[in-house]
Design a protein around this motif. Structure first.
Motif, PDB file in Angstrom:
ATOM      1  N   THR A  75      -6.299   3.459 -15.993  1.00 33.61           N
ATOM      2  CA  THR A  75      -6.368   2.078 -15.512  1.00 33.61           C
ATOM      3  C   THR A  75      -5.492   1.179 -16.379  1.00 33.61           C
ATOM      4  N   GLY A  76      -4.694   0.332 -15.722  1.00 37.07           N
ATOM      5  CA  GLY A  76      -3.882  -0.630 -16.454  1.00 37.07           C
ATOM      6  C   GLY A  76      -2.493  -0.153 -16.796  1.00 37.07           C
ATOM      7  N   THR A  77      -2.116   1.063 -16.358  1.00 34.94           N
ATOM      8  CA  THR A  77      -0.800   1.609 -16.720  1.00 34.94           C
ATOM      9  C   THR A  77       0.261   1.350 -15.658  1.00 34.94           C
ATOM     10  N   GLY A  78      -0.054   0.574 -14.644  1.00 33.95           N
ATOM     11  CA  GLY A  78       0.954   0.188 -13.673  1.00 33.95           C
ATOM     12  C   GLY A  78       1.073   1.096 -12.473  1.00 33.95           C
ATOM     13  N   LYS A  79      -0.065   1.602 -11.972  1.00 33.62           N
ATOM     14  CA  LYS A  79      -0.020   2.504 -10.803  1.00 33.62           C
ATOM     15  C   LYS A  79       0.517   1.781  -9.569  1.00 33.62           C
ATOM     16  N   THR A  80       0.098   0.531  -9.378  1.00 32.94           N
ATOM     17  CA  THR A  80       0.528  -0.193  -8.177  1.00 32.94           C
ATOM     18  C   THR A  80       2.027  -0.445  -8.206  1.00 32.94           C
ATOM     19  N   TYR A  81       2.543  -0.891  -9.349  1.00 34.97           N
ATOM     20  CA  TYR A  81       3.986  -1.072  -9.469  1.00 34.97           C
ATOM     21  C   TYR A  81       4.716   0.256  -9.250  1.00 34.97           C
ATOM     22  N   LEU A  82       4.153   1.337  -9.777  1.00 33.24           N
ATOM     23  CA  LEU A  82       4.768   2.657  -9.575  1.00 33.24           C
ATOM     24  C   LEU A  82       4.876   2.966  -8.082  1.00 33.24           C
ATOM     25  N   GLY A  83       3.792   2.694  -7.338  1.00 36.11           N
ATOM     26  CA  GLY A  83       3.833   2.916  -5.895  1.00 36.11           C
ATOM     27  C   GLY A  83       4.936   2.113  -5.240  1.00 36.11           C
ATOM     28  N   ALA A  84       5.083   0.851  -5.671  1.00 40.63           N
ATOM     29  CA  ALA A  84       6.127  -0.004  -5.102  1.00 40.63           C
ATOM     30  C   ALA A  84       7.519   0.533  -5.425  1.00 40.63           C
ATOM     31  N   PHE A  85       7.707   0.976  -6.674  1.00 47.85           N
ATOM     32  CA  PHE A  85       9.008   1.535  -7.055  1.00 47.85           C
ATOM     33  C   PHE A  85       9.338   2.783  -6.227  1.00 47.85           C
ATOM     34  N   ASP A  86       8.307   3.599  -5.948  1.00 45.68           N
ATOM     35  CA  ASP A  86       8.574   4.826  -5.192  1.00 45.68           C
ATOM     36  C   ASP A  86       8.877   4.513  -3.731  1.00 45.68           C
ATOM     37  N   VAL A  87       8.204   3.522  -3.162  1.00 44.75           N
ATOM     38  CA  VAL A  87       8.533   3.094  -1.797  1.00 44.75           C
ATOM     39  C   VAL A  87       9.974   2.580  -1.761  1.00 44.75           C
ATOM     40  N   LEU A  88      10.361   1.873  -2.826  1.00 42.08           N
ATOM     41  CA  LEU A  88      11.721   1.347  -2.913  1.00 42.08           C
ATOM     42  C   LEU A  88      12.752   2.467  -2.909  1.00 42.08           C
ATOM     43  N   GLN A  89      12.422   3.581  -3.661  1.00 37.29           N
ATOM     44  CA  GLN A  89      13.397   4.677  -3.702  1.00 37.29           C
ATOM     45  C   GLN A  89      13.294   5.594  -2.480  1.00 37.29           C
ATOM     46  N   ALA A  90      12.120   5.669  -1.828  1.00 39.27           N
ATOM     47  CA  ALA A  90      11.973   6.524  -0.643  1.00 39.27           C
ATOM     48  C   ALA A  90      12.513   5.855   0.626  1.00 39.27           C
ATOM     49  N   LYS A  91      12.535   4.500   0.626  1.00 35.89           N
ATOM     50  CA  LYS A  91      13.065   3.711   1.752  1.00 35.89           C
ATOM     51  C   LYS A  91      12.461   4.104   3.105  1.00 35.89           C
ATOM     52  N   PRO A  92      11.141   4.072   3.247  1.00 40.83           N
ATOM     53  CA  PRO A  92      10.535   4.377   4.561  1.00 40.83           C
ATOM     54  C   PRO A  92      10.758   3.223   5.548  1.00 40.83           C
ATOM     55  N   LYS A  93      10.722   3.572   6.825  1.00 40.88           N
ATOM     56  CA  LYS A  93      10.805   2.525   7.847  1.00 40.88           C
ATOM     57  C   LYS A  93       9.509   1.724   7.897  1.00 40.88           C
ATOM     58  N   ARG A  94       8.389   2.450   7.739  1.00 46.85           N
ATOM     59  CA  ARG A  94       7.084   1.782   7.734  1.00 46.85           C
ATOM     60  C   ARG A  94       6.197   2.423   6.680  1.00 46.85           C
ATOM     61  N   MET A  95       5.416   1.595   6.013  1.00 44.75           N
ATOM     62  CA  MET A  95       4.532   2.081   4.948  1.00 44.75           C
ATOM     63  C   MET A  95       3.119   1.560   5.171  1.00 44.75           C
ATOM     64  N   LEU A  96       2.127   2.392   4.819  1.00 43.77           N
ATOM     65  CA  LEU A  96       0.720   1.993   4.851  1.00 43.77           C
ATOM     66  C   LEU A  96       0.137   2.166   3.448  1.00 43.77           C
ATOM     67  N   PHE A  97      -0.437   1.085   2.921  1.00 44.54           N
ATOM     68  CA  PHE A  97      -1.102   1.114   1.614  1.00 44.54           C
ATOM     69  C   PHE A  97      -2.593   0.926   1.865  1.00 44.54           C
ATOM     70  N   VAL A  98      -3.411   1.894   1.428  1.00 47.44           N
ATOM     71  CA  VAL A  98      -4.849   1.872   1.725  1.00 47.44           C
ATOM     72  C   VAL A  98      -5.650   1.643   0.447  1.00 47.44           C
ATOM     73  N   VAL A  99      -6.545   0.649   0.482  1.00 51.87           N
ATOM     74  CA  VAL A  99      -7.422   0.359  -0.652  1.00 51.87           C
ATOM     75  C   VAL A  99      -8.856   0.257  -0.144  1.00 51.87           C
ATOM     76  N   HIS A 100      -9.815   0.170  -1.064  1.00 54.44           N
ATOM     77  CA  HIS A 100     -11.212   0.100  -0.641  1.00 54.44           C
ATOM     78  C   HIS A 100     -11.820  -1.292  -0.801  1.00 54.44           C
ATOM     79  N   ARG A 101     -11.043  -2.252  -1.349  1.00 56.91           N
ATOM     80  CA  ARG A 101     -11.552  -3.618  -1.472  1.00 56.91           C
ATOM     81  C   ARG A 101     -10.446  -4.608  -1.144  1.00 56.91           C
ATOM     82  N   GLU A 102     -10.803  -5.687  -0.432  1.00 53.29           N
ATOM     83  CA  GLU A 102      -9.799  -6.644   0.037  1.00 53.29           C
ATOM     84  C   GLU A 102      -9.123  -7.374  -1.111  1.00 53.29           C
ATOM     85  N   GLN A 103      -9.858  -7.613  -2.219  1.00 50.41           N
ATOM     86  CA  GLN A 103      -9.232  -8.300  -3.348  1.00 50.41           C
ATOM     87  C   GLN A 103      -8.077  -7.476  -3.921  1.00 50.41           C
ATOM     88  N   ILE A 104      -8.278  -6.170  -4.024  1.00 51.30           N
ATOM     89  CA  ILE A 104      -7.219  -5.300  -4.521  1.00 51.30           C
ATOM     90  C   ILE A 104      -6.040  -5.314  -3.556  1.00 51.30           C
TER      91      ILE A 104
END
Length: 947
Positions: free
Chosen positions: A237-266
């Protein structure tokens, strides 16, 4: 003292002692720090005086439990500091004022830049002068030089130091609340502070991957290039998992992406992080939740509660999303997640979690095709400076007339006014960054959380409580109150273990039994996210008389091997934590952990089966002993000591891949019980050669083999190795239990493998199990010296000791008792804290470590000044005397090797002592002096007597 000066300045080969001068340099790679020396001096002193220019809250925190223990003993100290360069923040003066046994004064001397630490020990003075201020960087990280010297009271240098300190103290101004208020009003912080640097980074318009993210992105790219469609990120926790996901989407360049979480605040904060990394139009980003249905967005952020409903996910084609990212993926065993993952077919699926292990046994690794793209746990995250530093304080919980708080305590005992004031006193003493608490308090039950929150409010401390019964909206409202500083504390039960992001939390308080390592780290992790509002997080763990206290060192160190010796070591040696974080236990709390370790059953079949399944899930195959060793989840010795061999364990859990003959089992049993610990490499090298086809060994070949690895090759060692592998060393029941397990026999001058081993080597499954055990033993052997038969502070059984000293034949433990001697070797075994029913105690032996260099020791009874062993000890010129000790017989059959000793001849005296039957017998008492002082932490552990 004279010898110490000679050793330091004239002859370094002289025997060392506690008086020796010492250069102290932080060496993080060796886990050696100035902090440890300072703590050691405090622990044994009768008074102390610090003259320190710069003090921080973090540096002070590293000493607080030690100061609390001294306060309990009535030991006081003084500290003189300054306002030089405005380095010392007003908050640190407030923290100093809260320490009851510390008197503080402020020097008005211009340019006050002193760094001196003076300690009055029992029979001498010690002082440290150098470059280290009382800051965590100086204590653990910075390259600092300090010199420790000792003196008797009448020494000239100590006289000069005392006179100078006395004069400075007389001229300095006492620290008072009014002084702090006046200082705070005129205080101007230094130009560049830790907080300024964090703010500067946070305000930067550019986000770039950190070191962990760069490595993970490379691995994720390689996975896709190789055709893999799934990947798993395990990250604290706190090591930047969300930013990592964003960086990987940036390098994978998908046409559409779905990000799934279990709480609306997150969900909302995750979308903001993606926008910060990826940029683009706001219309590219959308939310699918109970409140919003922005399904046309290129990058869709959805709650699992909404997207898992068939009415929602079936509005999309199965391959609508090229990239799906699931946060907190350890929840994926739930039906809602499985429905989602079974329906969609993305080009790539990424899962992210801090804790992939699940208590229900669901295989998260299998769900992601066993593709672990990257893994970073707590220790590594701290080393890489990804997390906010923390100061963990293991403190004693309140003790009522009925005893110490435990898991069976009734609610009324948990919420008394006496316990409340006890808790408040501890919380205020250990404090938090900048003394403005934003605290999360984990309680043992809902009513405790509710009642304590009410009691805090009555004390004028704004607080609230949250449980699973509160709605999401209520939780969000209370969290916002904490972040804005409208309340200081949220009391809760488990609901904030994970999936909650409150960066401003600067204090985590644990008022509950540690149920598992996973939950402990999850709760600790609530405060580890970096934020400009804090420099560190304070963790205050109130340790009651809980049966699971052994999980505390297990969780903090990451050592989940279930090895009791390791856990004891991780409790009394806490320098394994990296960076400017620290772990400290009050002495009584530490004793409770030791007692829990002694009582704990670490090898229950339920627990072993659970660990086995976890490792199997991760590897997608049957794990073997080396897998447990490599993964660090179970010490193979736990299995070796519980079962005849690993195949027996596999048989019991119905996971065998083939069968073994009785003879093959005996060979593996002997190896596991005697050679798996890796005490000596000689036997391991020979067996390695046997596995690879070598069947005969001449003396010359043995010498060549051992010299090639810089091992001893004298005749006594070679004879001992053969006696071990031929089983001729073993006697009685031990020999009988290994019958058929010999590896070597002798034919004339040639050593040859036994017929039993020759036949066993034809079974590939046996060979695989033997290679597995050999790999573990070689790995464990790295912890032992190869230039000496014994390694200080390692633990040995009695029979291991005399085997490694090249004795020809085992003695049964009962015959050895407290000591044995032969051919110039005298081996002493001491149990320092004996139970009343201690089997070997015909009388009340009072063996005691007087200090780190002296053991007060009694011979067996009846013995006189004329007994053979006493004669040896009176004139030990040609004898080596080795001492092994355990704290209590609860520790089992192994003993710490403390080193060699020499008897103090003038202390050898015959005395009469009462026996259990009321009579008297003569014994001989003496002091044994260690040639090198015992490590301070181990000495403290062995000599502590708190119950």
């Amino acid at each position: 003292m004279e010898r110490a000066l000679q050793k330091a300045f004239m002859n370094r080969s002289l025997r060392g002692s506690k008086y020796d001068p010492q250069i102290i340099i932080n060496q993080p790679e060796k886990k050696e720090y100035f902090l440890n020396v300072l703590q050691n001096e405090l622990d044994t002193c009768q008074e102390f005086f610090f003259s320190i220019a710069f003090v921080t809250q973090g540096g002070l925190n590293a000493l607080k439990t030690h100061l609390a223990d001294l306060d309990r003993q009535g030991v006081k100290g003084r500290l003189i500091t300054s306002t030089y360069l405005n380095f010392n923040h007003p908050d640190v003066f407030t923290s100093l004022l809260a320490i009851p046994n510390l008197e503080v004064r402020i020097s008005g001397k211009p340019g006050f830049h002193a760094k001196g630490y003076l300690f009055t020990q029992e029979d001498y003075q010690s002082f440290i002068i150098g470059s280290s201020n009382l800051t965590m960087n100086a204590l653990k990280v910075n390259y600092e030089w300090n010199v420790r010297l000792t003196s008797y009271d009448h020494g000239e240098m100590i006289h000069q130091i005392r006179e100078n300190m006395k004069n400075e103290w007389a001229e300095a101004e006492p620290l008072t609340p009014d002084w702090i208020m006046n200082y705070a009003q005129t205080y101007q912080p230094m130009l560049f502070t830790h907080e300024d640097l964090i703010l500067k980074n946070d305000l930067s318009p550019y986000i770039t991957p950190n070191k962990m993210q760069q490595a993970a992105l490379k691995k994720l790219s390689e996975l896709r290039v190789s055709g893999e469609k799934k990947g798993l990120i395990i990250s604290a926790t706190g090591t930047g998992k969300t930013y990592l996901g964003a960086f990987d989407v940036l390098q994978a360049k998908p046409k559409r992406m779905l990000f799934v979480v279990h709480r609306e605040q997150i969900l909302n904060s995750a979308m903001a992080s993606f926008q910060k990394v990826m940029g683009g139009a706001a219309s590219d980003y959308g939310v699918l939740s109970g409140n919003k249905k922005e399904t046309e967005a290129k990058y869709l952020f959805a709650t699992i509660q909404t997207i898992s409903k068939e009415a929602h996910h079936e509005r999309f084609a199965k391959d609508y999303f090229d990239y799906i990212l699931v946060d907190e993926v350890h929840k994926a065993g739930a039906q809602s997640y499985l429905k989602l993952l079974n329906y969609f077919e993305p080009a790539f699926l990424l899962g992210m979690t801090a804790t992939p292990e699940r208590t229900d046994g669901y295989n998260i690794f299998g769900l992601f095709d066993y593709n672990i793209a990257y893994e970073i746990r707590l220790q590594e995250a701290l080393e890489e400076d990804f997390l906010c530093p923390f100061h963990y304080f293991g403190v004693t919980d309140y003790e009522t007339a009925q005893g110490v708080i435990s898991e069976t305590s009734e609610l009324q005992a948990l919420v008394t006014h006496e316990r409340l004031h006890f808790l408040l006193e501890k919380i205020r003493y250990y404090g938090c960054s900048h003394n403005e608490p934003r605290g999360l308090v984990f309680c043992s039950r809902k009513e405790e959380a509710k009642t304590l929150a009410g009691l805090f409010l009555r004390e004028g401390i704004p607080a609230a409580y949250l449980t699973g019964e509160h709605s999401v909206e209520e939780r969000e409202r209370v969290i916002a109150q904490l972040e804005r500083g409208e309340i200081n504390y949220i009391f809760t039960v488990d609901i904030f273990n994970e999936g909650i992001d409150i960066p401003k939390i600067n204090q985590v308080i644990l008022l509950r039994n540690t149920e598992s390592s996973i939950i402990f780290i999850q709760q600790l992790g609530r405060g580890l996210r970096k934020d400009p509002s804090k420099e560190f997080v304070t963790i205050i763990d109130f340790i009651g008389n809980y049966k699971n206290n052994y999980m505390i060192p297990m969780s903090l160190s990451g050592d989940i091997t279930r090895n009791k010796n390791n856990l004891r070591q991780k409790t009394f040696e806490t320098n394994y934590i990296s960076g400017v974080s620290s772990i400290n236990f009050e002495s009584i709390a530490k004793e409770r952990i030791f007692q829990s370790i002694d009582r704990a059953k670490m090898d229950s079949m339920v627990e072993l089966r659970r660990i086995y399944q976890e490792v199997k899930n991760r590897l997608n195959r049957t794990p073997y002993l080396f897998d447990f060793q490599e993964q660090g989840v179970l010490d193979p010795l736990v299995l070796a000591n519980k079962f005849e061999h690993y195949h027996e364990f596999l048989t019991k859990i119905k996971e065998t891949e083939s069968e073994l003959t009785k003879n093959e089992g005996q060979l593996l049993k002997f190896f596991g019980r005697e050679l798996l610990p890796g005490y000596r490499q000689h036997e391991l090298l020979l067996i390695h050669q046997m596995i690879h086809g070598k069947v005969n060994f001449t003396h010359e070949e043995l010498v060549e083999l051992f010299t090639g690895y810089d091992l001893a090759y004298d005749q006594a060692t070679i004879d001992s190795v053969f006696a071990t592998l031929s089983l001729s060393f073993y006697v009685g029941g031990q020999r009988k239990s290994y019958d058929g397990g010999a590896f070597l026999t002798q034919e004339g001058e040639i050593l040859t493998i036994t017929n039993g081993l020759r036949q066993a080597l034809n079974n590939p499954y046996f060979v695989e199990l033997l290679k597995d055990s050999l790999a573990v033993a070689f790995e464990k052997s790295k912890a032992y010296r190869t230039d000496m038969p014994l390694t200080r502070y390692k633990k040995y059984r009695r029979r291991d000791t005399i085997r490694l000293l090249n004795w020809k034949e085992q003695m049964v433990d009962q015959n050895i008792g407290g000591y044995t001697y032969k051919d110039g070797q005298f081996v002493v075994f001491v149990t320092l804290k004996k139970d009343e029913d201690f089997k070997g105690a015909l009388m009340a032996y009072e063996d005691e470590l007087l200090d780190a260099q002296t053991l007060h020791y009694f011979t067996k009874s009846p013995r006189t000044i004329h007994s053979p062993e006493v004669k040896i000890l009176q004139n030990p010129i040609d004898w080596n005397i080795y001492v092994f000790a355990q704290k209590s017989n609860d520790e089992g059959t192994d003993f710490y090797y403390l080193g060699e000793v020499r008897p103090v001849i003038e202390t050898i005296k015959q005395v009469e002592k009462p026996t259990k039957d009321g009579k008297k017998q003569s014994v001989v008492q003496m002091n044994l002096s260690f040639t090198e002082p015992i490590d301070h932490r181990l000495f403290q552990y062995l000599s502590s007597t708190e119950d």
